[in-house]
Design an enzyme around this catalytic site. Structure first.
Site, mmCIF file in Angstrom:
data_model
loop_
_atom_site.group_PDB
_atom_site.id
_atom_site.type_symbol
_atom_site.label_atom_id
_atom_site.label_comp_id
_atom_site.label_asym_id
_atom_site.label_seq_id
_atom_site.Cartn_x
_atom_site.Cartn_y
_atom_site.Cartn_z
ATOM 1 N N ARG A 133 1.060 -17.847 -9.082
ATOM 2 C CA ARG A 133 0.054 -18.279 -8.109
ATOM 3 C C ARG A 133 -0.163 -19.793 -8.192
ATOM 4 O O ARG A 133 -0.371 -20.452 -7.184
ATOM 5 C CB ARG A 133 -1.258 -17.528 -8.354
ATOM 6 N N ASP A 150 -8.093 -7.716 -9.474
ATOM 7 C CA ASP A 150 -7.592 -7.491 -10.845
ATOM 8 C C ASP A 150 -8.484 -6.477 -11.568
ATOM 9 O O ASP A 150 -8.007 -5.620 -12.307
ATOM 10 C CB ASP A 150 -7.583 -8.801 -11.644
ATOM 11 N N ARG A 176 -7.725 -3.119 -10.367
ATOM 12 C CA ARG A 176 -6.468 -2.661 -10.984
ATOM 13 C C ARG A 176 -6.711 -2.169 -12.412
ATOM 14 O O ARG A 176 -6.137 -1.168 -12.848
ATOM 15 C CB ARG A 176 -5.444 -3.798 -10.991
ATOM 16 N N HIS A 188 -7.648 -16.028 -11.596
ATOM 17 C CA HIS A 188 -6.915 -14.927 -10.954
ATOM 18 C C HIS A 188 -5.440 -15.301 -11.087
ATOM 19 O O HIS A 188 -4.860 -15.944 -10.234
ATOM 20 C CB HIS A 188 -7.331 -14.818 -9.487
#
Length: 317
Positions: free
Chosen positions: A92, A152, A155, A179
């Site tokens: 990212r 996240d 998840r 993140h």
């Protein structure tokens, strides 16, 4: 500028996979009476709006249409998903310079039209871009937030639910920090229905806590890479995360969510956006929530912040 805010209107900037999936999810949510899609390619936005609109008879009345920046002037929530997507093998943070440049053209145009909305940043790297949006928009700090580690955390809850064969909604745990690759699973405050995680694991016949925690945290951290390697993008999970954040704002739920927002000295972190549990309501971020963390988790959080700080200093906003 000057138009009265329509509290049931949202806008999405960027109609790629994430923007379109978010629009589709919001259409079904009944949170909004109007949704405007803005994209550098007007036809793409128009095509997505028309396609999604054909589901309205199954979901409930609303207006969904393509628009231009002037159409943002009365939106209550402006969701920014525009930017280059993460490619296989790319982190990212690799997206930073491309997407900061895109934000430098988008955010001032939003602010020109509307100073009273809540700005919800979804593009990656979300923490850096939330900071970028805050600096470029001139919005009050509480009204600029990023989707952060909401996905996240979902998840993690899903993985723990599967591991323990229990409803993931009964799992209370957070991923915090960036993140991205330096994110932290806060095991020390994790519980299932108020029962400390280790104790609940033993109730379900799991005793090898250290190994399991490491494996689950790694699987959560790497899940986006795995999905991107297989289908080149992730969009359904993040679309559901955005819908959940919008619910909190629209209904003034004051739910605690790990959104990305500016830090002012918490855990020794100053002047950057990071994903931490916060109370989210109709005014955006009300306050950070100081969750219990052990020494190692706190140290990792500070390291995660240091990684982001270097990049923020490098982009010189």
């Amino acid at each position: 500028m000057g138009r009265e805010i329509n509290q049931r209107k949202a806008a999405i900037i960027g109609c790629g996979f994430v923007g379109s999936a978010t629009a589709f999810t919001l259409m079904q949510s009944q949170l909004f009476s109007e949704l405007v899609l803005v994209d550098v390619d007007f036809d793409k936005a128009d095509g997505e709006a028309k396609d999604i609109a054909h589901g309205i008879p199954f979901a409930g009345q609303m207006k969904i249409h393509a628009g231009v920046y002037e159409d943002l002037s009365d939106a209550a929530i402006i969701i920014v998903t525009a930017g280059a997507g993460q490619k296989p093998g790319e982190t990212r943070l690799d997206l930073v310079h491309k997407n900061v440049a895109i934000y430098e053209s988008i955010i001032p145009r939003i602010a020109e039209q509307n100073k009273d909305a809540i700005l919800l940043i979804v593009s990656n790297p979300v923490d850096i871009l939330t900071y970028t949006a805050l600096k470029l928009s001139g919005y009050p700090e509480n009204r600029v937030l990023g989707s952060g580690t909401v996905l996240d955390t979902a998840r993690l809850k899903y993985a723990l639910g599967e591991h323990l064969s229990v409803d993931s909604r009964s799992v209370h745990s957070f991923i915090i920090g960036e993140h991205g690759d330096s994110e932290i699973a806060v095991w020390s405050s994790a519980n299932v229905a108020g029962v400390p995680l280790d104790q609940f694991c033993e109730m379900r016949g799991h005793y090898n806590h250290e190994t399991a925690m490491k494996e689950i945290a790694e699987s959560v951290k790497n899940s986006a890479y795995e999905i991107i390697a297989k289908k080149h993008a992730t969009y359904y999970g993040i679309a559901m995360s955005v819908k959940r954040i919008c619910e909190c704002i629209m209904r003034n739920e004051k739910s605690v969510m790990p959104v990305s927002s500016i830090m002012h000295g918490e855990y020794g972190i100053e002047g950057m956006c990071l994903s931490m549990p916060a109370v989210v309501g109709s005014e955006g971020v009300e306050t950070h929530v100081p969750i219990t963390m052990n020494e190692e988790e706190t140290k990792k959080l500070q390291e995660s912040a240091a990684t982001l700080k270097e990049i923020i200093e490098d982009i010189k906003l």
